[in-house]
Design a protein around this motif. Structure first.
Motif, PDB file in Angstrom:
ATOM      1  N   VAL A 401       0.842  -1.200   0.000  1.00 32.56           N
ATOM      2  CA  VAL A 401       0.000   0.000   0.000  1.00 32.56           C
ATOM      3  C   VAL A 401       0.881   1.255   0.000  1.00 32.56           C
ATOM      4  CG1 VAL A 401      -1.695   1.285   1.354  1.00 32.56           C
ATOM      5  CG2 VAL A 401      -1.946  -1.170   1.072  1.00 32.56           C
ATOM      6  N   LYS A 406      -2.980  -0.235  -5.191  1.00 34.02           N
ATOM      7  CA  LYS A 406      -4.289  -0.317  -4.545  1.00 34.02           C
ATOM      8  C   LYS A 406      -4.701  -1.785  -4.398  1.00 34.02           C
ATOM      9  CE  LYS A 406      -8.861   1.741  -5.040  1.00 34.02           C
ATOM     10  NZ  LYS A 406      -9.665   0.543  -5.063  1.00 34.02           N
ATOM     11  N   ASP A 408      -6.938  -5.185  -4.079  1.00 30.66           N
ATOM     12  CA  ASP A 408      -8.241  -5.619  -4.580  1.00 30.66           C
ATOM     13  C   ASP A 408      -8.764  -6.762  -3.708  1.00 30.66           C
ATOM     14  OD1 ASP A 408      -6.782  -7.801  -5.317  1.00 30.66           O
ATOM     15  OD2 ASP A 408      -7.340  -7.788  -7.421  1.00 30.66           O
ATOM     16  N   MET A 435     -11.013  -2.887   4.530  1.00 29.05           N
ATOM     17  CA  MET A 435     -11.372  -3.237   3.151  1.00 29.05           C
ATOM     18  C   MET A 435     -12.622  -2.482   2.694  1.00 29.05           C
ATOM     19  SD  MET A 435     -12.287  -7.006   1.787  1.00 29.05           S
ATOM     20  CE  MET A 435     -14.017  -6.896   1.698  1.00 29.05           C
ATOM     21  N   TYR A 438     -12.244   1.793   4.037  1.00 27.41           N
ATOM     22  CA  TYR A 438     -11.190   2.659   3.504  1.00 27.41           C
ATOM     23  C   TYR A 438     -10.885   2.391   2.034  1.00 27.41           C
ATOM     24  CZ  TYR A 438      -6.763   5.203   3.311  1.00 27.41           C
ATOM     25  OH  TYR A 438      -5.764   6.076   2.970  1.00 27.41           O
ATOM     26  N   TYR A 439     -10.881   1.092   1.659  1.00 26.05           N
ATOM     27  CA  TYR A 439     -10.472   0.770   0.284  1.00 26.05           C
ATOM     28  C   TYR A 439     -11.645   0.564  -0.670  1.00 26.05           C
ATOM     29  CZ  TYR A 439      -5.781   0.302   2.154  1.00 26.05           C
ATOM     30  OH  TYR A 439      -4.584   0.556   2.751  1.00 26.05           O
TER      31      TYR A 439
END
Length: 604
Positions: A401, A406, A408, A435, A438-439
């Motif tokens: 990170v 990024k 997945d 997950m 934030y992502y």
DNA sequence: TTAGGGTTAG
């Protein structure tokens, strides 16, 4: 008055591309030169520089042109797009308009290609408006096809591309192919195949390109029935001699898991190239890894040189078979050919070494890579996770990170699974939250199954069940299997019964579930349910496939299953096993009778 | 001076 001699003495022309030098040989150098010819010659030179990839030389030559006509501007746009400098191509187009030069059909189709590559719909729409204004749309098939391609790539749906297509009075082969590709590239294979059928019905111009895409669409759907129909059409229309078309048919049979058809097509192909071999090897890597290695060996013995694609497939085959020695030999071949720096191949090597038990070698490959991508990091994480190195996986994730990649869904599965196996429950839950919060990676059934496994494996079975109850969608069989595994491990018969019944409801053919559930009944003394379940089991399912383990020793693979009795050739192995069992007993190993799984034959 | 297709990794 400019002359060719003066032109040639200019510093910009050293070194000149050989193609240009050849053409200059035929020009009378001492004759007075018409500036009009000079402009044409300069444009040719710009094009030659772009063909060679000498972008800066092309640019400086263009900058020094005293007069630039529409052809010179268009050559710059085409040149930049051909070298993947689409933003620069767009800037040239803007400057051209600012200079008051009127674009023609060549310019419009060239700049539309740049818009397509930039996925810049607003720019494409602007060009569309301009094309209508200057009257190129509808009068140039190149412009119409480029517009269609731009809309197909940049829009959320195919409506605009379809509208442009419908307005084309005389559609050519490229028009049809572009529309079919528009559908298939957005994974609408059925949409692509409908256009393919329409092309036949309307008597559209057939080309090998459209057949290749249609075959590939059948492969994406996994329909060998449709694939066979397109294959028949290929033969009927005489495209059987086209190598790319036949390569795509070969690929289709492999992806539809029709091994014998693939072999037959391969055997009947009169012309084969490296792609033909690679397609078959890649296809068999998933169908029958051992066979793919045999095909590789045949390829080499026939004098066809393997490339990165070939090696990536055979390395994956070695990973599937866990045959380290073979993988190492191939790795030697890769180094020998100087293919070490290929990204995909290095990723395959990371995976292979980890699956063959040498995770340290995986890390050596990984740390020596000049460039990495998401797959490189994920392969390394999965490798470490499988070897129980949960902390290393978490560290790798953070490092990845930090490097700007990024994550997945698959990366999160790798992290969650590693945390689960290493007992890092709270760490795993932290990443599950990150997950989504934030992502922005939406959890699906597979992710939930990982989290259920994470909680369940650590004994937090109740929490795992609560998670299932609060899932935003109906849990599938994999979720209940994860819970069932936890119940078995932590002896939770009532919840185990619930999970097993759910699994049987969704997948009534899973022998292992019947065995687990009947063991739960037996443990609680519920012999009536035990007997009826065993009866049901005999009538509904086939025999449970026996799990096997194997090791590679002196270039030979030895495979074992529970209850195997070794013949004399395996005496050495037998001795080692006996000493291992002895050692295990000495250090306190006790057979877990609760987990003893009754085989069907054990009861008879 | 222009366009569209086939093979690889977690």
């Amino acid at each position: 008055m400019a002359s060719c001699k003066k032109l040639l003495s200019s510093t910009h022309f050293r070194p000149l591309p050989s193609s240009v030098l050849n053409s200059l040989r035929y020009i009378q150098l001492d004759t007075p030169f018409n500036p009009k010819d000079l402009k044409g010659l300069t444009t040719d030179l710009i094009k030659s520089y772009f063909d060679k990839g000498s972008i800066e030389e092309a640019r400086s030559l263009f900058d020094e042109m005293p007069q630039r006509d529409v052809i010179a501007w268009t050559v710059m746009i085409t040149g930049y797009t051909s070298c993947n400098h689409h933003k620069r191509a767009w800037n040239v187009f803007s400057n051209m308009l600012r200079d008051g030069v009127k674009p023609n059909a060549f310019t419009v189709s060239a700049v539309l290609k740049a818009c397509k590559s930039l996925k810049a719909l607003s720019c494409g729409e602007l060009v569309h408006g301009l094309a209508i204004k200057i009257g190129t749309q509808g009068s140039s098939i190149y412009v119409d096809n480029a517009l269609m391609d731009m809309y197909a790539t940049c829009c959320d749906n195919m409506d605009n591309a379809r509208l442009v297509f419908e307005d084309i009075v005389t559609k050519n082969a490229v028009s049809w192919t572009t529309l079919i590709t528009g559908y298939t590239h957005r994974r609408d294979s059925y949409g692509g195949l409908r256009v393919f059928r329409q092309m036949f019905m309307e008597g559209g111009e057939l080309s090998p390109f459209s057949f290749s895409i249609a075959v590939s669409a059948c492969a994406s759907i996994g329909s060998s029935n449709l694939g066979k129909q397109v294959h028949a059409a290929v033969i009927n229309h005489g495209f059987e001699s086209n190598l790319p078309v036949m390569n795509s048919i070969l690929d289709m049979y492999c992806r539809c898991r029709c091994a014998s058809e693939a072999k037959q097509v391969f055997g009947e192909m009169t012309q084969k190239d490296t792609i033909t071999w690679n397609t078959l090897i890649a296809g068999f890597q998933t169908l029958d890894s051992k066979e793919s290695l045999c095909i590789f060996s045949q390829m080499v013995s026939e004098g066809v040189s393997p490339n990165c694609f070939t090696f990536t497939s055979v390395i994956a085959a070695c990973a599937n078979l866990a045959i380290l020695y073979c993988g190492q030999q191939l790795h030697g071949g890769i180094t020998h050919r100087g293919l070490d720096n290929n990204l995909e191949l290095s990723n395959a090597l990371i995976d292979m070494y980890a699956k063959c038990g040498n995770v340290d070698d995986s890390h050596k490959i990984f740390s020596g890579m000049p460039h990495t991508n998401l797959v490189s990091w994920t392969s390394m994480m999965i490798g470490y996770g499988a070897h129980g190195h949960g902390n290393e996986v978490v560290e790798l994730f953070n490092e990845m990170v930090r490097s700007g990649i990024k994550p997945d869904k698959i990366v999160f599965m790798a992290v969650l699974s590693a945390c689960s196996h290493a007992g890092l429950v709270d760490e795993g839950l932290k990443y599950f939250k990150l997950m989504t919060n934030y992502y922005n990676v939406a959890p699906d059934q597979e992710i939930y199954a990982c989290v259920v496994d994470l909680l369940g494996r650590a004994g937090r079975v109740k929490e795992a069940y609560e998670l299932i109850e609060n899932m935003p969608f109906m849990p599938d069989e994999s979720i209940w299997v994860a819970l069932l595994g936890a119940c078995k491990k932590h002896k939770q018969p009532s919840m185990g019964k619930l999970a097993a019944l759910k699994v049987l409801d969704m997948k009534p053919n899973k022998a292992g579930t019947y065995v687990l559930l009947s063991n739960i009944y037996a443990a609680e003394g519920n012999w009536a349910d035990f007997a009826s379940l065993r009866k049901l089991m005999r009538s509904t399912i086939s025999k449970k496939e026996v799990g096997r383990s194997w090791i590679e020793l002196k270039n030979q693979v030895y495979s074992f299953a529970v209850g195997d009795r070794f013949v004399s050739s395996n005496e050495e192995v037998c001795e080692v096993l006996e000493s291992l069992v002895k050692h295990m007993k000495q250090v306190g190993y006790v057979l877990d009778l609760d987990c003893f799984v009754h085989d069907l034959e054990d009861e008879t």
